[in-house]
Design a protein around this motif. Structure first.
Motif, PDB file in Angstrom:
ATOM      1  N   VAL A  37     -18.633  64.330  20.286  1.00 21.74           N
ATOM      2  CA  VAL A  37     -18.819  65.765  20.555  1.00 21.74           C
ATOM      3  C   VAL A  37     -17.828  66.590  19.738  1.00 21.74           C
ATOM      4  CG1 VAL A  37     -18.613  67.563  22.326  1.00 21.74           C
ATOM      5  CG2 VAL A  37     -19.869  65.465  22.824  1.00 21.74           C
ATOM      6  N   GLN A  38     -16.590  66.142  19.639  1.00 17.48           N
ATOM      7  CA  GLN A  38     -15.595  66.877  18.854  1.00 17.48           C
ATOM      8  C   GLN A  38     -15.973  66.905  17.373  1.00 17.48           C
ATOM      9  OE1 GLN A  38     -11.947  64.897  19.912  1.00 17.48           O
ATOM     10  NE2 GLN A  38     -11.674  66.120  21.778  1.00 17.48           N
ATOM     11  N   ASP A  39     -16.432  65.778  16.852  1.00 20.20           N
ATOM     12  CA  ASP A  39     -16.878  65.732  15.453  1.00 20.20           C
ATOM     13  C   ASP A  39     -18.042  66.693  15.228  1.00 20.20           C
ATOM     14  OD1 ASP A  39     -14.994  63.800  14.888  1.00 20.20           O
ATOM     15  OD2 ASP A  39     -16.434  62.127  14.901  1.00 20.20           O
ATOM     16  N   ILE A  40     -18.998  66.672  16.139  1.00 23.39           N
ATOM     17  CA  ILE A  40     -20.165  67.548  16.023  1.00 23.39           C
ATOM     18  C   ILE A  40     -19.740  69.007  16.118  1.00 23.39           C
ATOM     19  CG2 ILE A  40     -22.285  68.287  17.192  1.00 23.39           C
ATOM     20  CD1 ILE A  40     -22.815  65.297  17.773  1.00 23.39           C
ATOM     21  N   ASP A  41     -18.846  69.311  17.044  1.00 22.21           N
ATOM     22  CA  ASP A  41     -18.396  70.692  17.211  1.00 22.21           C
ATOM     23  C   ASP A  41     -17.662  71.201  15.969  1.00 22.21           C
ATOM     24  OD1 ASP A  41     -19.548  70.836  19.702  1.00 22.21           O
ATOM     25  OD2 ASP A  41     -17.688  70.458  20.797  1.00 22.21           O
ATOM     26  N   ARG A  42     -16.864  70.352  15.335  1.00 22.34           N
ATOM     27  CA  ARG A  42     -16.191  70.750  14.086  1.00 22.34           C
ATOM     28  C   ARG A  42     -17.226  71.008  12.989  1.00 22.34           C
ATOM     29  NH1 ARG A  42     -12.146  67.109  15.880  1.00 22.34           N
ATOM     30  NH2 ARG A  42     -13.205  65.371  14.872  1.00 22.34           N
ATOM     31  N   ALA A  43     -18.219  70.158  12.916  1.00 18.84           N
ATOM     32  CA  ALA A  43     -19.273  70.343  11.907  1.00 18.84           C
ATOM     33  C   ALA A  43     -20.051  71.629  12.184  1.00 18.84           C
ATOM     34  CB  ALA A  43     -20.210  69.140  11.881  1.00 18.84           C
ATOM     35  N   ILE A  44     -20.346  71.898  13.447  1.00 18.02           N
ATOM     36  CA  ILE A  44     -21.051  73.131  13.811  1.00 18.02           C
ATOM     37  C   ILE A  44     -20.238  74.346  13.382  1.00 18.02           C
ATOM     38  CG2 ILE A  44     -21.728  74.579  15.780  1.00 18.02           C
ATOM     39  CD1 ILE A  44     -22.755  71.990  17.132  1.00 18.02           C
ATOM     40  N   ALA A  45     -18.937  74.317  13.613  1.00 19.26           N
ATOM     41  CA  ALA A  45     -18.079  75.440  13.221  1.00 19.26           C
ATOM     42  C   ALA A  45     -18.105  75.637  11.703  1.00 19.26           C
ATOM     43  CB  ALA A  45     -16.651  75.201  13.696  1.00 19.26           C
ATOM     44  N   ASP A  46     -18.058  74.550  10.957  1.00 19.49           N
ATOM     45  CA  ASP A  46     -18.101  74.642   9.491  1.00 19.49           C
ATOM     46  C   ASP A  46     -19.444  75.177   9.004  1.00 19.49           C
ATOM     47  OD1 ASP A  46     -15.520  73.671   9.395  1.00 19.49           O
ATOM     48  OD2 ASP A  46     -16.113  71.616   8.842  1.00 19.49           O
ATOM     49  N   LEU A 129     -27.583  69.483  14.725  1.00 18.34           N
ATOM     50  CA  LEU A 129     -26.305  69.195  15.384  1.00 18.34           C
ATOM     51  C   LEU A 129     -26.344  69.590  16.859  1.00 18.34           C
ATOM     52  CD1 LEU A 129     -23.871  70.345  12.564  1.00 18.34           C
ATOM     53  CD2 LEU A 129     -24.136  68.003  13.437  1.00 18.34           C
ATOM     54  N   ASN A 130     -26.917  70.759  17.139  1.00 16.36           N
ATOM     55  CA  ASN A 130     -27.010  71.181  18.540  1.00 16.36           C
ATOM     56  C   ASN A 130     -27.932  70.257  19.330  1.00 16.36           C
ATOM     57  OD1 ASN A 130     -25.247  73.432  18.724  1.00 16.36           O
ATOM     58  ND2 ASN A 130     -26.691  74.589  17.489  1.00 16.36           N
ATOM     59  N   GLY A 131     -28.996  69.810  18.698  1.00 15.95           N
ATOM     60  CA  GLY A 131     -29.890  68.850  19.353  1.00 15.95           C
ATOM     61  C   GLY A 131     -29.181  67.549  19.658  1.00 15.95           C
ATOM     62  N   ARG A 132     -28.397  67.058  18.700  1.00 19.77           N
ATOM     63  CA  ARG A 132     -27.660  65.811  18.926  1.00 19.77           C
ATOM     64  C   ARG A 132     -26.625  65.988  20.023  1.00 19.77           C
ATOM     65  NH1 ARG A 132     -27.354  61.372  20.527  1.00 19.77           N
ATOM     66  NH2 ARG A 132     -25.770  59.957  19.775  1.00 19.77           N
ATOM     67  N   ARG A 133     -25.975  67.149  20.052  1.00 17.61           N
ATOM     68  CA  ARG A 133     -24.997  67.412  21.110  1.00 17.61           C
ATOM     69  C   ARG A 133     -25.685  67.411  22.472  1.00 17.61           C
ATOM     70  NH1 ARG A 133     -21.903  72.782  20.651  1.00 17.61           N
ATOM     71  NH2 ARG A 133     -23.893  73.512  21.400  1.00 17.61           N
ATOM     72  N   ARG A 134     -26.896  68.001  22.550  1.00 18.16           N
ATOM     73  CA  ARG A 134     -27.633  67.980  23.824  1.00 18.16           C
ATOM     74  C   ARG A 134     -28.024  66.557  24.210  1.00 18.16           C
ATOM     75  NH1 ARG A 134     -29.422  72.843  21.636  1.00 18.16           N
ATOM     76  NH2 ARG A 134     -31.168  71.876  20.569  1.00 18.16           N
ATOM     77  N   GLU A 135     -28.398  65.737  23.204  1.00 19.48           N
ATOM     78  CA  GLU A 135     -28.710  64.328  23.488  1.00 19.48           C
ATOM     79  C   GLU A 135     -27.504  63.617  24.104  1.00 19.48           C
ATOM     80  OE1 GLU A 135     -30.528  61.911  20.384  1.00 19.48           O
ATOM     81  OE2 GLU A 135     -31.229  63.765  19.448  1.00 19.48           O
ATOM     82  N   ILE A 136     -26.338  63.878  23.556  1.00 17.53           N
ATOM     83  CA  ILE A 136     -25.126  63.245  24.083  1.00 17.53           C
ATOM     84  C   ILE A 136     -24.877  63.707  25.510  1.00 17.53           C
ATOM     85  CG2 ILE A 136     -22.613  63.116  23.838  1.00 17.53           C
ATOM     86  CD1 ILE A 136     -23.073  63.268  20.783  1.00 17.53           C
ATOM     87  N   GLU A 137     -25.068  64.996  25.755  1.00 18.76           N
ATOM     88  CA  GLU A 137     -24.908  65.495  27.123  1.00 18.76           C
ATOM     89  C   GLU A 137     -25.875  64.787  28.068  1.00 18.76           C
ATOM     90  OE1 GLU A 137     -25.508  69.683  26.636  1.00 18.76           O
ATOM     91  OE2 GLU A 137     -23.473  70.013  25.894  1.00 18.76           O
ATOM     92  N   GLN A 138     -27.107  64.599  27.612  1.00 11.90           N
ATOM     93  CA  GLN A 138     -28.095  63.883  28.424  1.00 11.90           C
ATOM     94  C   GLN A 138     -27.669  62.434  28.627  1.00 11.90           C
ATOM     95  OE1 GLN A 138     -30.768  65.167  30.019  1.00 11.90           O
ATOM     96  NE2 GLN A 138     -30.996  63.168  30.952  1.00 11.90           N
ATOM     97  N   GLU A 139     -27.152  61.825  27.581  1.00 14.06           N
ATOM     98  CA  GLU A 139     -26.677  60.444  27.671  1.00 14.06           C
ATOM     99  C   GLU A 139     -25.551  60.334  28.691  1.00 14.06           C
ATOM    100  OE1 GLU A 139     -24.692  57.121  24.707  1.00 14.06           O
ATOM    101  OE2 GLU A 139     -25.918  58.701  23.844  1.00 14.06           O
ATOM    102  N   LEU A 158     -19.426  76.653  23.880  1.00 15.22           N
ATOM    103  CA  LEU A 158     -20.101  76.543  22.588  1.00 15.22           C
ATOM    104  C   LEU A 158     -21.567  76.927  22.708  1.00 15.22           C
ATOM    105  CD1 LEU A 158     -18.455  73.351  21.113  1.00 15.22           C
ATOM    106  CD2 LEU A 158     -18.333  75.665  20.193  1.00 15.22           C
ATOM    107  N   ASN A 159     -22.199  76.547  23.813  1.00 12.90           N
ATOM    108  CA  ASN A 159     -23.591  76.951  24.026  1.00 12.90           C
ATOM    109  C   ASN A 159     -23.700  78.473  24.129  1.00 12.90           C
ATOM    110  OD1 ASN A 159     -24.700  74.385  23.920  1.00 12.90           O
ATOM    111  ND2 ASN A 159     -24.427  74.036  26.094  1.00 12.90           N
ATOM    112  N   GLU A 160     -22.723  79.088  24.825  1.00 13.44           N
ATOM    113  CA  GLU A 160     -22.713  80.546  24.933  1.00 13.44           C
ATOM    114  C   GLU A 160     -22.521  81.192  23.565  1.00 13.44           C
ATOM    115  OE1 GLU A 160     -19.549  81.302  27.672  1.00 13.44           O
ATOM    116  OE2 GLU A 160     -20.678  80.570  29.399  1.00 13.44           O
TER     117      GLU A 160
END
Length: 184
Positions: A37-46, A129-139, A158-160
């Motif tokens: 999630v942290q890796d994805i969030d950094r990529a989303i910010a970039d 990236l947001n889809g993958r983050r949601r998948e992880i949340e579901q996981e 981040l969703n907000e």
């Protein structure tokens, strides 16, 4: 940054599948999922940062195109007036300036087109990236692994932010369309 955004996104989407789900202990899965999630969030910010730059470029280029076209029209009137006053020197100067401005327009249009394509590409990366983050949340929910309260709050925030960014993008595009309509 050693990797391009495209490479990072592709790596995160492909490599993060299954990294946390094979663990049997809750702490290991939690740590693995938190790292993903942290890796994805950094990529989303970039991606969002670059997307903002691309949107600004498109807007700025659109404004320059409109200004150049308006200036070309004003020069056409000046040329007509100069010819009527038999001021060939003024007419020639205005024509030369018109040619310079006309030569810039195709380049600006190409820049705007490339920026639009890049914007669409970045929008796709954000969606992935947001889809993958949601998948992880579901996981996490499926495996009953609880994320730390701080991480859950960060994901919610981040969703907000994503919703706010989308609203800002809609407003920006609407303003761009209005400015083009007023100029055209």
């Amino acid at each position: 940054m050693s990797q391009s955004i495209a490479q990072r996104v592709k790596h995160l989407i492909a490599a993060s599948h299954g990294r946390g789900s094979g663990r049997t202990d809750e702490g290991g899965a939690e740590a693995a999922l938190q790292a993903i999630v942290q890796d994805i969030d950094r990529a989303i910010a970039d991606v969002r940062e670059e997307l903002g730059s691309v949107i600004a470029l498109r807007h700025r280029t659109g404004r320059i195109i409109v200004m150049n076209r308006n200036r070309i029209e004003a020069l056409a009137e000046a040329i007509t007036d100069a010819v009527a006053q038999e001021r060939d020197d003024l007419a020639a100067t205005a024509i030369a300036r018109q040619l310079d401005l006309e030569a810039q327009i195709p380049v600006l249009l190409d820049t705007q087109s490339e920026a639009a394509a890049r914007q669409a590409e970045l929008d796709g990366y954000l969606a992935a990236l947001n889809g993958r983050r949601r998948e992880i949340e579901q996981e996490v929910q499926t495996h009953e692994v609880a994320l730390p309260a701080g991480l859950s709050a960060a994901i919610t925030r981040l969703n907000e932010i994503e919703v706010m960014m989308r609203s800002t993008e809609v407003a920006s595009r609407l303003a761009a369309h209005k400015s083009l309509k007023l100029a055209g």
